[in-house]
Design a protein around this motif. Structure first.
Motif, PDB file in Angstrom:
ATOM      1  N   LEU A 137      38.069  40.934  10.837  1.00 35.66           N
ATOM      2  CA  LEU A 137      39.192  40.462  11.646  1.00 35.66           C
ATOM      3  C   LEU A 137      39.685  41.546  12.602  1.00 35.66           C
ATOM      4  O   LEU A 137      39.994  41.270  13.758  1.00 35.66           O
ATOM      5  N   ALA A 185      39.495  41.127  16.605  1.00 35.74           N
ATOM      6  CA  ALA A 185      40.740  41.245  17.380  1.00 35.74           C
ATOM      7  C   ALA A 185      40.628  42.346  18.432  1.00 35.74           C
ATOM      8  O   ALA A 185      41.058  42.174  19.582  1.00 35.74           O
ATOM      9  N   GLY A 231      40.777  41.777  22.485  1.00 33.14           N
ATOM     10  CA  GLY A 231      41.743  42.519  23.298  1.00 33.14           C
ATOM     11  C   GLY A 231      41.068  43.320  24.389  1.00 33.14           C
ATOM     12  O   GLY A 231      41.489  43.293  25.549  1.00 33.14           O
TER      13      GLY A 231
END
Length: 137
Positions: free
Chosen positions: A96, A100, A104
């Motif tokens: 995760l 992420a 980003g």
């Protein structure tokens, strides 16, 4: 992307697990060179595809801008992994966290690349700021 990935792996091999001295400088140079090759390939392919849509596009400028932004972005994103060294620990970040961070970075780099490319077409297309949104992942 292959050139950039190979450069990142080569730089890890050059470092041998610990970033130090000239080895670290050579590893960073490899990562930057790989990123620039990736950026140049991206810029060349995009310029080729845009040839019919924007006939007056300065393809050389497009290529240079794209190579610089995409290539240095790739190098900046790859450098921490290259210089992390071998701590002897097998712990890796959670999936995760990796996803992420990738999302980003992709969003930021997409916007930065779109803005840079918009500057190269600002006099050739109506509302060039939309280019940033088109580049958004």
């Amino acid at each position: 992307m292959t050139a950039a990935a190979v450069a990142a792996k080569l730089s890890q091999h050059v470092l041998g697990g610990q970033p130090r001295g000239w080895d670290a400088a050579l590893a960073l140079l490899l990562v930057v060179a790989g990123g620039l090759v990736e950026g140049a390939a991206l810029g060349a392919l995009q310029a080729s595809g845009l040839r019919r849509l924007i006939p007056r596009l300065n393809r050389r400028r497009w290529l240079v801008v794209t190579a610089a932004v995409a290539g240095l972005g790739w190098a900046a994103a790859s450098a921490p992994g290259v210089f992390s060294g071998d701590s002897g620990s097998d712990a890796e970040p959670a999936l995760l966290v990796v996803v992420a961070a990738a999302l980003g970075l992709g969003a930021v780099m997409g916007a930065v690349l779109g803005a840079a490319q918009a500057m190269t077409v600002r006099r050739l297309v109506p509302r060039p700021t939309r280019w940033v949104l088109v580049r958004w992942p």
